[in-house]
Design a protein around this motif. Structure first.
Motif, PDB file in Angstrom:
ATOM      1  N   GLU A 312      -1.669 -43.349  -5.288  1.00  0.00           N
ATOM      2  CA  GLU A 312      -2.787 -43.057  -6.175  1.00  0.00           C
ATOM      3  C   GLU A 312      -2.375 -42.123  -7.306  1.00  0.00           C
ATOM      4  O   GLU A 312      -2.777 -42.315  -8.458  1.00  0.00           O
ATOM      5  CB  GLU A 312      -3.944 -42.442  -5.381  1.00  0.00           C
ATOM      6  N   LEU A 313      -1.588 -41.100  -6.987  1.00  0.00           N
ATOM      7  CA  LEU A 313      -1.160 -40.159  -8.019  1.00  0.00           C
ATOM      8  C   LEU A 313      -0.194 -40.820  -9.008  1.00  0.00           C
ATOM      9  O   LEU A 313      -0.204 -40.510 -10.199  1.00  0.00           O
ATOM     10  CB  LEU A 313      -0.503 -38.940  -7.375  1.00  0.00           C
ATOM     11  N   SER A 314       0.638 -41.739  -8.509  1.00  0.00           N
ATOM     12  CA  SER A 314       1.561 -42.459  -9.398  1.00  0.00           C
ATOM     13  C   SER A 314       0.793 -43.301 -10.401  1.00  0.00           C
ATOM     14  O   SER A 314       1.184 -43.410 -11.575  1.00  0.00           O
ATOM     15  CB  SER A 314       2.506 -43.339  -8.575  1.00  0.00           C
ATOM     16  N   LYS A 315      -0.321 -43.908  -9.962  1.00  0.00           N
ATOM     17  CA  LYS A 315      -1.148 -44.706 -10.871  1.00  0.00           C
ATOM     18  C   LYS A 315      -1.732 -43.858 -11.993  1.00  0.00           C
ATOM     19  O   LYS A 315      -2.006 -44.351 -13.086  1.00  0.00           O
ATOM     20  CB  LYS A 315      -2.277 -45.378 -10.100  1.00  0.00           C
ATOM     21  N   ARG A 316      -1.932 -42.580 -11.713  1.00  0.00           N
ATOM     22  CA  ARG A 316      -2.499 -41.666 -12.705  1.00  0.00           C
ATOM     23  C   ARG A 316      -1.428 -40.990 -13.554  1.00  0.00           C
ATOM     24  O   ARG A 316      -1.723 -40.071 -14.313  1.00  0.00           O
ATOM     25  CB  ARG A 316      -3.361 -40.615 -12.006  1.00  0.00           C
ATOM     26  N   GLY A 317      -0.174 -41.419 -13.377  1.00  0.00           N
ATOM     27  CA  GLY A 317       0.898 -40.928 -14.232  1.00  0.00           C
ATOM     28  C   GLY A 317       1.591 -39.669 -13.752  1.00  0.00           C
ATOM     29  O   GLY A 317       2.349 -39.060 -14.514  1.00  0.00           O
TER      30      GLY A 317
END
Length: 345
Positions: A312-317
Motif C-alpha cells: 500500500e505504501l509503495s502505491k503511494r510513492g
C-alpha cells in the motif's frame, strides 16, 4: 555436423513430456545468490531444529515433569548422568542460536524486501515459525523449575492474564488454576514436548514447500543457477558441520548451570528471562502493563502483515527500501538498548 546438446536442454526435454512431481520441485535448480552467505541464514535454523529434536528426545528419558522431582531430575541430568550436562548444553545453545539466526534471516528478508509478491505467504509462514520458536524457548526455560524460571513463569503468565477477554481464560489454561503449580509445569511440559514441536515441524515444512513452490525473490547481480544436489546440499552440509563444531565449543566453554530450587515463598532476586525475551521484559517493566502489552500485540500484527503495508505504501510513492532500512535500524537499536538496560537493572 550434429549440434551438441547441453545437459540442461536434455533435462528440460525430458520433463516436457510428463507431469511434474514433488521431486521435480525439490530438485529444480537454485539461483546463484543462494551461495552468498546472507542467503544461507534460512537453512541454518533448519539444521538447529533437527539438533533440538534429537537432544530434546534424550532429555525426556530423564526429565520428570512434577514440581517435586523436576528440579532434581535437571540436577541429575546436569551433574550425575554421563554427558547429561553436554546434551543439556547442546539443547540450550541450539534454541539460542536458532532464534538468533531466525532473527538474522528476518532482518535480511526485511531489508531486501524479499516478501514482495508473490512472497507474502513465505513471510507469514516464516513469522509464525519465529513466534512458535519463541514459545518453545519460553516453555523449555520454565521446565528447569529453579527459582528464576519459576518466577519468570509467574511474570509471563501474569502478563498474559491482563489481555482483555482472552486474558483470564488463557491464564487458567496455562496455569491450570489461579496460581503457578504442578499443573502449570505439566501443561508447559506437554506444550514443549508435544504440541509445539509438531506445530513447529509443520510450519517449517510448510515454509520450505512454499519457498520451493513460489520460488526465490530475484536479487540484483544473481544471474546464474546451480543444482540443489549435490552442489547446494554439500554446501549446507559443510555449514551444518561448522555449526555443530561451534555449538560444541560453546557448551565446553559455557556449560549449563542451575540455580536454586523453585520457592513460591521467596521471590527470585533476578527474574530476567533468556536474552531473546529481555527486550520485551524491559518494555513491560518500563511501561504500564496494558500499554506495553497492547503495543507488543500491535507490533506483532504489523510484523506479520507487513507485506500488505509495504504494497500500500509503495502505491503511494513511498521509498520502501529507505523506509525499511530506517525502520530496521531503529528496531535493532531499540532492542539492543533494552537488552543492555536489562543487564544493568
Amino acid at each position: 555436423m550434429k549440434a551438441l546438446v547441453s545437459p540442461m536442454e536434455i533435462k528440460a526435454a525430458a520433463q516436457n513430456g510428463r507431469t511434474k512431481t514433488w521431486i521435480d520441485y525439490i530438485q529444480k535448480d537454485l539461483p546463484q545468490h543462494l551461495d552468498w552467505w546472507p542467503y544461507t541464514l534460512g537453512a541454518i535454523p533448519l539444521t538447529l531444529f533437527g539438533l533440538l529434536v534429537a537432544t530434546g528426545l534424550m532429555l525426556t528419558f530423564y526429565y520428570v515433569p512434577s514440581p517435586e522431582q523436576a528440579y532434581e531430575s535437571v540436577e541429575q541430568i546436569t551433574h550425575e548422568i554421563y554427558l547429561g550436562w553436554f546434551v543439556r548444553g547442546l539443547h540450550k545453545f541450539s534454541v539460542d542460536l536458532m532464534i538468533l539466526f531466525l532473527l538474522f534471516h528476518v532482518i535480511r528478508v526485511f531489508l531486501t524486501r524479499a516478501y514482495r509478491t508473490p512472497g507474502e505467504l513465505k513471510w507469514v509462514t516464516g513469522a509464525l515459525v519465529l513466534f512458535v520458536t519463541f514459545a518453545m524457548g519460553f516453555t523449555g526455560y520454565s521446565l528447569v523449575y529453579d527459582n528464576v524460571s519459576y518466577w519468570g513463569m509467574t511474570v509471563v503468565t501474569n502478563m498474559l492474564g491482563t489481555l482483555p477477554i482472552v486474558g483470564t481464560p488463557l491464564l487458567y489454561l496455562l496455569r491450570g488454576g489461579e496460581e503457578v503449580s504442578g499443573n502449570t509445569l505439566l501443561r508447559l511440559y506437554d506444550l514443549h514436548t508435544k504440541l509445539l514441536p509438531v506445530l513447529l515441524a509443520g510450519l517449517v515444512l510448510g515454509h520450505v514447500l512454499v519457498v520451493r513452490l513460489v520460488g526465490f525473490a530475484e536479487v540484483e547481480g544473481s544471474r546464474g543457477s546451480h543444482p540443489f544436489y549435490p552442489e547446494h546440499t554439500l554446501k549446507m552440509g559443510a555449514i551444518a558441520a561448522g555449526l555443530l563444531v561451534l555449538i560444541v565449543d560453546l557448551v565446553m566453554i559455557f556449560p549449563p548451570t542451575l540455580g536454586q530450587p523453585a520457592n513460591p515463598q521467596e521471590v527470585a532476586s533476578d527474574v530476567s528471562p533468556p536474552w531473546y525475551f529481555s527486550a520485551p521484559y524491559m518494555w513491560i517493566t518500563l511501561l504500564p502493563g496494558p500499554v506495553a502489552l497492547w503495543s507488543m500485540v500491535g507490533g506483532a500484527a504489523v510484523f506479520v502483515g507487513y507485506p500488505l503495508l509495504d504494497r500500500e505504501l509503495s502505491k503511494r510513492g513511498w521509498p520502501m527500501a529507505i523506509v525499511n532500512a530506517v525502520v530496521g535500524a531503529l528496531v535493532v537499536v531499540a532492542f539492543a538498548a533494552l537488552m543492555i538496560l536489562d543487564t544493568r537493572m
